[in-house]
Design a protein around this motif. Structure first.
Motif, PDB file in Angstrom:
ATOM      1  N   GLU A   1      11.719  22.317  30.529  1.00  0.00           N
ATOM      2  CA  GLU A   1      12.642  22.800  30.669  1.00  0.00           C
ATOM      3  C   GLU A   1      13.688  23.251  30.354  1.00  0.00           C
ATOM      4  OE1 GLU A   1       9.350  25.983  30.871  1.00  0.00           O
ATOM      5  OE2 GLU A   1      10.184  25.938  32.501  1.00  0.00           O
ATOM      6  N   LEU A   2      14.500  22.896  29.106  1.00  0.00           N
ATOM      7  CA  LEU A   2      16.135  23.307  29.361  1.00  0.00           C
ATOM      8  C   LEU A   2      16.113  24.329  28.307  1.00  0.00           C
ATOM      9  CD1 LEU A   2      17.028  19.992  27.831  1.00  0.00           C
ATOM     10  CD2 LEU A   2      17.554  20.648  30.139  1.00  0.00           C
ATOM     11  N   GLU A   3      18.064  25.225  29.213  1.00  0.00           N
ATOM     12  CA  GLU A   3      18.469  25.787  28.315  1.00  0.00           C
ATOM     13  C   GLU A   3      18.924  25.626  27.193  1.00  0.00           C
ATOM     14  OE1 GLU A   3      19.157  29.216  29.589  1.00  0.00           O
ATOM     15  OE2 GLU A   3      18.049  28.917  31.363  1.00  0.00           O
ATOM     16  N   TRP A   4      19.798  26.030  26.413  1.00  0.00           N
ATOM     17  CA  TRP A   4      20.823  25.956  24.655  1.00  0.00           C
ATOM     18  C   TRP A   4      21.656  24.702  24.926  1.00  0.00           C
ATOM     19  CZ3 TRP A   4      25.257  27.082  24.000  1.00  0.00           C
ATOM     20  CH2 TRP A   4      25.476  28.294  24.578  1.00  0.00           C
ATOM     21  N   PHE A   5      22.140  24.799  26.615  1.00  0.00           N
ATOM     22  CA  PHE A   5      23.330  24.803  26.505  1.00  0.00           C
ATOM     23  C   PHE A   5      23.246  23.124  27.134  1.00  0.00           C
ATOM     24  CE2 PHE A   5      22.897  28.224  29.794  1.00  0.00           C
ATOM     25  CZ  PHE A   5      22.466  27.398  30.829  1.00  0.00           C
ATOM     26  N   ASP A   6      22.678  23.228  27.793  1.00  0.00           N
ATOM     27  CA  ASP A   6      21.753  21.288  28.531  1.00  0.00           C
ATOM     28  C   ASP A   6      21.682  20.794  27.633  1.00  0.00           C
ATOM     29  OD1 ASP A   6      22.534  22.652  30.771  1.00  0.00           O
ATOM     30  OD2 ASP A   6      20.126  23.126  31.379  1.00  0.00           O
ATOM     31  N   THR A   7      21.129  21.031  25.875  1.00  0.00           N
ATOM     32  CA  THR A   7      20.475  20.014  25.434  1.00  0.00           C
ATOM     33  C   THR A   7      21.778  18.641  25.228  1.00  0.00           C
ATOM     34  OG1 THR A   7      21.009  21.735  23.438  1.00  0.00           O
ATOM     35  CG2 THR A   7      19.295  21.772  24.249  1.00  0.00           C
ATOM     36  N   GLU A   8      22.619  19.304  24.921  1.00  0.00           N
ATOM     37  CA  GLU A   8      24.259  17.856  24.241  1.00  0.00           C
ATOM     38  C   GLU A   8      24.733  17.389  26.234  1.00  0.00           C
ATOM     39  OE1 GLU A   8      27.328  19.169  21.824  1.00  0.00           O
ATOM     40  OE2 GLU A   8      26.109  20.608  21.471  1.00  0.00           O
ATOM     41  N   LYS A   9      23.973  17.565  27.260  1.00  0.00           N
ATOM     42  CA  LYS A   9      24.539  16.871  28.060  1.00  0.00           C
ATOM     43  C   LYS A   9      23.588  15.384  28.201  1.00  0.00           C
ATOM     44  CE  LYS A   9      25.370  20.421  31.275  1.00  0.00           C
ATOM     45  NZ  LYS A   9      24.258  21.021  32.877  1.00  0.00           N
ATOM     46  N   ARG A  10      24.534  14.495  28.446  1.00  0.00           N
ATOM     47  CA  ARG A  10      24.288  13.194  28.579  1.00  0.00           C
ATOM     48  C   ARG A  10      22.889  12.510  30.085  1.00  0.00           C
ATOM     49  NH1 ARG A  10      26.813  10.387  23.848  1.00  0.00           N
ATOM     50  NH2 ARG A  10      28.128  11.749  23.310  1.00  0.00           N
ATOM     51  N   ILE A  11      23.596  13.290  30.923  1.00  0.00           N
ATOM     52  CA  ILE A  11      22.834  12.483  32.215  1.00  0.00           C
ATOM     53  C   ILE A  11      21.639  14.273  32.373  1.00  0.00           C
ATOM     54  CG2 ILE A  11      22.993  11.430  34.175  1.00  0.00           C
ATOM     55  CD1 ILE A  11      25.435   9.770  33.184  1.00  0.00           C
ATOM     56  N   LEU A  12      20.644  13.979  32.849  1.00  0.00           N
ATOM     57  CA  LEU A  12      19.713  15.232  33.246  1.00  0.00           C
ATOM     58  C   LEU A  12      18.979  14.541  34.048  1.00  0.00           C
ATOM     59  CD1 LEU A  12      18.788  16.721  29.702  1.00  0.00           C
ATOM     60  CD2 LEU A  12      20.802  17.570  31.497  1.00  0.00           C
ATOM     61  N   ARG A  13      19.198  14.967  35.614  1.00  0.00           N
ATOM     62  CA  ARG A  13      18.502  14.921  36.215  1.00  0.00           C
ATOM     63  C   ARG A  13      17.334  15.852  37.086  1.00  0.00           C
ATOM     64  NH1 ARG A  13      19.041  11.898  42.158  1.00  0.00           N
ATOM     65  NH2 ARG A  13      16.638  11.930  43.070  1.00  0.00           N
ATOM     66  N   LEU A  14      16.519  15.842  36.898  1.00  0.00           N
ATOM     67  CA  LEU A  14      15.773  17.008  36.995  1.00  0.00           C
ATOM     68  C   LEU A  14      14.201  17.470  37.708  1.00  0.00           C
ATOM     69  CD1 LEU A  14      14.915  17.888  33.911  1.00  0.00           C
ATOM     70  CD2 LEU A  14      16.868  18.687  33.272  1.00  0.00           C
ATOM     71  N   ARG A  15      13.404  18.652  36.941  1.00  0.00           N
ATOM     72  CA  ARG A  15      11.894  18.777  37.359  1.00  0.00           C
ATOM     73  C   ARG A  15      11.496  18.917  36.066  1.00  0.00           C
ATOM     74  NH1 ARG A  15      10.462  16.733  42.150  1.00  0.00           N
ATOM     75  NH2 ARG A  15      12.013  16.661  43.812  1.00  0.00           N
ATOM     76  N   THR A  16       9.937  18.113  35.902  1.00  0.00           N
ATOM     77  CA  THR A  16       8.863  18.827  35.136  1.00  0.00           C
ATOM     78  C   THR A  16       8.363  20.449  36.134  1.00  0.00           C
ATOM     79  OG1 THR A  16       7.321  17.599  36.316  1.00  0.00           O
ATOM     80  CG2 THR A  16       8.117  16.590  33.825  1.00  0.00           C
ATOM     81  N   VAL A  17       8.042  21.184  34.855  1.00  0.00           N
ATOM     82  CA  VAL A  17       6.763  22.207  34.894  1.00  0.00           C
ATOM     83  C   VAL A  17       5.642  21.240  35.697  1.00  0.00           C
ATOM     84  CG1 VAL A  17       5.431  23.482  34.068  1.00  0.00           C
ATOM     85  CG2 VAL A  17       7.571  23.389  33.151  1.00  0.00           C
ATOM     86  N   GLY A  18       5.597  20.556  35.954  1.00  0.00           N
ATOM     87  CA  GLY A  18       4.008  19.966  36.849  1.00  0.00           C
ATOM     88  C   GLY A  18       4.816  19.278  38.047  1.00  0.00           C
ATOM     89  N   GLY A  19       6.397  18.980  38.062  1.00  0.00           N
ATOM     90  CA  GLY A  19       6.628  18.921  39.656  1.00  0.00           C
ATOM     91  C   GLY A  19       7.133  17.736  39.249  1.00  0.00           C
TER      92      GLY A  19
END
Length: 162
Positions: free
Chosen positions: A26-44
């Motif tokens: 799940e991303l906020e609209w302003f995170d959609t243009e970021k080139r590098i992301l490190r995050l957790r999914t809904v399932g963990g």
């Protein structure tokens, strides 16, 4: 951690042949243009994503796919200003006002101007008697003009009026 280096398609566009368990990022609209992301999914699950092609992420993009699962993007809804222009001139004036504030906008197929809620912009549009509403929506994509360099080779001239 799962590592992904590109978008493997979109579940809303094209032919997705096999149904398999899907986990969401799940991303906020302003995170959609970021080139590098490190995050957790809904399932963990932890996922590291590097957007090598530079395209903004869209709702339904597949970040990772294997035989057992796929991980897709879900853009979260947010409070938005929705402007309904009466004519082309009003559209131009409002887009100019919003552009002067360097705010990203989305123009949908109904010719509505959608932007994330900002109280000063809402007051500006109301005070100028524009048709503006406040609603919770998903901003699917925002494109902003990015100027990286200025050139002396431009063909137009800028003059000041007397």
């Amino acid at each position: 951690m799962i590592i992904s280096k590109g978008i493997a398609g979109n579940i809303r566009i094209g032919d997705i042949r096999k149904e398999k368990p899907t986990d969401l990022v799940e991303l906020e609209w302003f995170d959609t243009e970021k080139r590098i992301l490190r995050l957790r999914t809904v399932g963990g699950q932890e996922i590291g994503f590097r957007n090598l092609n530079g395209e903004p992420l869209k709702d339904g993009d597949i970040l990772y796919e294997s035989e057992q699962q796929r991980i897709t993007v879900r853009i979260l809804p947010c409070l938005c200003l929705i402007f309904h222009p009466r004519d082309k001139m009003e559209m131009a004036k409002v887009c100019f006002e919003i552009g002067n504030r360097h705010l990203p906008i989305y123009i949908n197929e109904k010719a509505e101007v959608v932007l994330a809620y900002e109280w000063p912009v809402h007051q500006l549009l109301k005070n100028r008697d524009y048709d503006v509403a406040v609603s919770v929506r998903v901003i699917p994509q925002t494109q902003t003009l990015k100027m990286h360099e200025w050139s002396r080779k431009t063909k137009f001239k800028i003059t000041l009026a007397k």
